[in-house]
Design an enzyme around this catalytic site. Structure first.
Site, PDB file in Angstrom:
ATOM      1  N   GLY A   1       0.825  -1.208  -0.053  1.00 24.26           N
ATOM      2  CA  GLY A   1      -0.036   0.011  -0.016  1.00 24.26           C
ATOM      3  C   GLY A   1       0.912   1.277  -0.060  1.00 24.26           C
ATOM      4  O   GLY A   1       0.534   2.428  -0.401  1.00 24.26           O
TER       5      GLY A   1
ATOM      6  N   GLU B   1       3.515   3.916   6.358  1.00 21.13           N
ATOM      7  CA  GLU B   1       2.486   3.305   6.069  1.00 21.13           C
ATOM      8  C   GLU B   1       1.448   4.040   5.178  1.00 21.13           C
ATOM      9  O   GLU B   1       1.373   5.251   5.372  1.00 21.13           O
ATOM     10  CB  GLU B   1       1.641   3.104   7.370  1.00 21.13           C
ATOM     11  CG  GLU B   1       1.669   1.589   8.153  1.00 21.13           C
ATOM     12  CD  GLU B   1       0.624   0.906   8.135  1.00 21.13           C
ATOM     13  OE1 GLU B   1      -0.053   0.571   7.116  1.00 21.13           O
ATOM     14  OE2 GLU B   1      -0.190   0.711   9.211  1.00 21.13           O
ATOM     15  N   ASP B   2       0.596   3.190   4.462  1.00 19.86           N
ATOM     16  CA  ASP B   2      -0.425   3.974   3.729  1.00 19.86           C
ATOM     17  C   ASP B   2      -1.464   4.474   4.439  1.00 19.86           C
ATOM     18  O   ASP B   2      -1.744   5.910   4.608  1.00 19.86           O
ATOM     19  CB  ASP B   2      -1.021   3.119   2.536  1.00 19.86           C
ATOM     20  CG  ASP B   2      -1.476   1.756   3.076  1.00 19.86           C
ATOM     21  OD1 ASP B   2      -1.425   1.495   4.232  1.00 19.86           O
ATOM     22  OD2 ASP B   2      -1.960   1.094   2.340  1.00 19.86           O
TER      23      ASP B   2
ATOM     24  N   ASP C   1      -5.631   1.895  10.064  1.00 18.62           N
ATOM     25  CA  ASP C   1      -7.188   1.612  10.134  1.00 18.62           C
ATOM     26  C   ASP C   1      -7.450   1.008  11.822  1.00 18.62           C
ATOM     27  O   ASP C   1      -7.669   1.632  12.438  1.00 18.62           O
ATOM     28  CB  ASP C   1      -7.527   0.521   9.295  1.00 18.62           C
ATOM     29  CG  ASP C   1      -9.105   0.287   9.123  1.00 18.62           C
ATOM     30  OD1 ASP C   1      -9.821   1.002   9.610  1.00 18.62           O
ATOM     31  OD2 ASP C   1      -9.370  -0.887   8.201  1.00 18.62           O
TER      32      ASP C   1
ATOM     33  N   GLY D   1      -5.171  -0.422  13.426  1.00 18.81           N
ATOM     34  CA  GLY D   1      -4.008  -0.385  14.226  1.00 18.81           C
ATOM     35  C   GLY D   1      -3.089  -1.538  14.327  1.00 18.81           C
ATOM     36  O   GLY D   1      -1.987  -1.689  14.821  1.00 18.81           O
TER      37      GLY D   1
ATOM     38  N   THR E   1      -1.875  -3.654  12.359  1.00 19.24           N
ATOM     39  CA  THR E   1      -0.537  -3.682  11.545  1.00 19.24           C
ATOM     40  C   THR E   1       0.526  -2.964  12.347  1.00 19.24           C
ATOM     41  O   THR E   1       1.593  -3.584  12.556  1.00 19.24           O
ATOM     42  CB  THR E   1      -0.771  -3.097  10.037  1.00 19.24           C
ATOM     43  OG1 THR E   1      -1.846  -3.827   9.522  1.00 19.24           O
ATOM     44  CG2 THR E   1       0.650  -3.586   9.242  1.00 19.24           C
TER      45      THR E   1
ATOM     46  N   LYS F   1      -7.695   6.726   9.639  1.00 15.41           N
ATOM     47  CA  LYS F   1      -8.881   6.587  10.007  1.00 15.41           C
ATOM     48  C   LYS F   1      -9.685   6.792  11.300  1.00 15.41           C
ATOM     49  O   LYS F   1     -10.710   6.980  11.694  1.00 15.41           O
ATOM     50  CB  LYS F   1      -9.545   5.353   9.447  1.00 15.41           C
ATOM     51  CG  LYS F   1      -9.731   5.159   7.870  1.00 15.41           C
ATOM     52  CD  LYS F   1     -10.439   4.011   7.657  1.00 15.41           C
ATOM     53  CE  LYS F   1     -10.272   3.696   6.146  1.00 15.41           C
ATOM     54  NZ  LYS F   1     -11.027   2.019   5.929  1.00 15.41           N
TER      55      LYS F   1
ATOM     56  N   ASP G   1      -5.585  -0.038  -2.434  1.00 15.56           N
ATOM     57  CA  ASP G   1      -6.400  -1.124  -3.318  1.00 15.56           C
ATOM     58  C   ASP G   1      -7.464  -1.633  -2.624  1.00 15.56           C
ATOM     59  O   ASP G   1      -8.005  -1.556  -1.415  1.00 15.56           O
ATOM     60  CB  ASP G   1      -5.555  -2.277  -3.560  1.00 15.56           C
ATOM     61  CG  ASP G   1      -5.419  -3.305  -2.382  1.00 15.56           C
ATOM     62  OD1 ASP G   1      -4.961  -2.988  -1.382  1.00 15.56           O
ATOM     63  OD2 ASP G   1      -5.838  -4.432  -2.498  1.00 15.56           O
TER      64      ASP G   1
ATOM     65  N   ARG H   1      -4.812   0.635  -7.277  1.00 12.58           N
ATOM     66  CA  ARG H   1      -3.644   1.198  -6.792  1.00 12.58           C
ATOM     67  C   ARG H   1      -3.041   2.428  -7.426  1.00 12.58           C
ATOM     68  O   ARG H   1      -2.407   3.370  -7.054  1.00 12.58           O
ATOM     69  CB  ARG H   1      -2.538   0.171  -6.523  1.00 12.58           C
ATOM     70  CG  ARG H   1      -2.773  -1.025  -5.563  1.00 12.58           C
ATOM     71  CD  ARG H   1      -1.620  -1.720  -5.224  1.00 12.58           C
ATOM     72  NE  ARG H   1      -1.771  -2.897  -4.496  1.00 12.58           N
ATOM     73  CZ  ARG H   1      -1.896  -3.052  -3.146  1.00 12.58           C
ATOM     74  NH1 ARG H   1      -1.916  -1.826  -2.398  1.00 12.58           N
ATOM     75  NH2 ARG H   1      -2.297  -4.307  -2.636  1.00 12.58           N
TER      76      ARG H   1
HETATM   77  P1  IMP Z   1      -4.752  -2.059  10.055  1.00 13.50           P
HETATM   78  O1  IMP Z   1      -3.915  -3.061  10.508  1.00 13.50           O
HETATM   79  O2  IMP Z   1      -6.354  -2.346  10.217  1.00 13.50           O
HETATM   80  O3  IMP Z   1      -4.513  -0.628  10.838  1.00 13.50           O
HETATM   81  O4  IMP Z   1      -5.045  -1.873   8.340  1.00 13.50           O
HETATM   82  C1  IMP Z   1      -3.648  -1.418   7.862  1.00 13.50           C
HETATM   83  C2  IMP Z   1      -3.701  -1.951   6.258  1.00 13.50           C
HETATM   84  O5  IMP Z   1      -5.144  -2.292   5.882  1.00 13.50           O
HETATM   85  C3  IMP Z   1      -3.219  -0.949   5.544  1.00 13.50           C
HETATM   86  O6  IMP Z   1      -1.908  -0.607   5.415  1.00 13.50           O
HETATM   87  C4  IMP Z   1      -3.966  -1.102   4.240  1.00 13.50           C
HETATM   88  O7  IMP Z   1      -3.369  -1.773   3.506  1.00 13.50           O
HETATM   89  C5  IMP Z   1      -5.226  -1.733   4.717  1.00 13.50           C
HETATM   90  N1  IMP Z   1      -6.356  -0.607   4.650  1.00 13.50           N
HETATM   91  C6  IMP Z   1      -7.046  -0.170   5.866  1.00 13.50           C
HETATM   92  N2  IMP Z   1      -7.883   0.658   5.387  1.00 13.50           N
HETATM   93  C7  IMP Z   1      -8.064   0.831   3.942  1.00 13.50           C
HETATM   94  C8  IMP Z   1      -8.623   1.454   2.922  1.00 13.50           C
HETATM   95  O8  IMP Z   1      -9.693   2.098   3.359  1.00 13.50           O
HETATM   96  N3  IMP Z   1      -8.396   1.229   1.719  1.00 13.50           N
HETATM   97  C9  IMP Z   1      -7.400   0.312   1.455  1.00 13.50           C
HETATM   98  N4  IMP Z   1      -6.816  -0.357   2.293  1.00 13.50           N
HETATM   99  C10 IMP Z   1      -7.182  -0.344   3.513  1.00 13.50           C
HETATM  100 MG    MG Z   2      -4.123  -3.543   0.998  1.00 10.50          MG
END
Ligand code: IMP
Ligand code: MG
Length: 186
Positions: free
Chosen positions: A55, A110-111, A114, A116, A118, A142, A170, A176
């Site tokens: 991402g 990080e992109d 969400d 958290g 990751t 977010k 994506d 992407r």
């Molecule tokens: P987390 O571990 O839930 O914080 O998610 C992080 C990863 O989920 C990011 O690095 C993205 O690759 C993916 N992700 C979370 N939200 C989105 C979104 O709105 N669009 C695309 N990818 C997302």
């Molecule tokens: Mg992704």
């Protein structure tokens, strides 16, 4: 550059976007500011910018060109999502950086933050490698995460709680390449 609807459907293969949240010019201006903040923050020492694939690949490529001091670039590959739009809570490390982390300033890129998950998993893992310092640079947040092990020190934008695509983000590996960040019409 103003994109008209026909340009967008050409880029997405017909998929309609309900909204463009950040256009290319807005993103570029903010990335430049982040680069300046990062350059200023790291006055001395070895800096390793670690991009979390896939991402962050476009953000990382733009960002490193705005960091006006020497640094190295490597990647991490973690997987937390299947083809859906919600976090599975499981983070797997598929590629581990070959570059040594000990004693270096590590900037994890990080992109989007969400749930958290990751960030929380990777932060723990990277701290074990005894970096000189560890910080996070996230393009989008977010604000869904309840508790982060480490808050991003560098943040591009607070993002709406919607599923975003483009500029590296994506949906099932599509979109992407979009030069802007938008919301897909589901
Ligand atoms: P987390 O571990 O839930 O914080 O998610 C992080 C990863 O989920 C990011 O690095 C993205 O690759 C993916 N992700 C979370 N939200 C989105 C979104 O709105 N669009 C695309 N990818 C997302
Ligand atoms: Mg992704």
């Amino acid at each position: 550059m103003t994109l008209v609807e026909s340009d967008i459907t050409k880029l997405t293969g017909g998929q309609k976007l309900s909204e463009i949240v950040f256009d290319a010019e807005t993103i570029a201006a903010r990335v430049r500011e982040l680069g300046d903040e990062i350059t200023e923050h790291y006055a001395s020492g070895d800096l390793l910018v670690l991009g979390l694939l896939k991402g962050s690949f476009i953000f990382l490529a733009d960002l490193v060109r705005t960091i006006d001091r020497p640094h190295q670039v490597d990647f991490l590959v973690a997987s937390s999502y299947g083809s859906g739009t919600t976090s599975s809570g499981d983070v797997r490390l598929l590629y581990d950086p070959a570059t040594r982390l000990e004693g270096k300033h590590i900037l994890l890129v990080e992109d989007i933050v969400d749930s958290g998950n990751t960030i929380n998993r990777l932060t723990k893992l990277l701290k074990k490698r005894e970096p000189g310092s560890l910080e996070i640079c996230a393009l989008l947040d977010k604000r869904i995460a309840s508790k982060l092990e480490l808050e991003p020190r560098f943040l591009g934008f607070e993002a709406p709680k919607k599923f975003l695509v483009g500029y590296g983000l994506d949906h099932a590996e599509n979109f992407r390449h979009l030069p802007f960040i938008g919301v897909i019409d589901e």
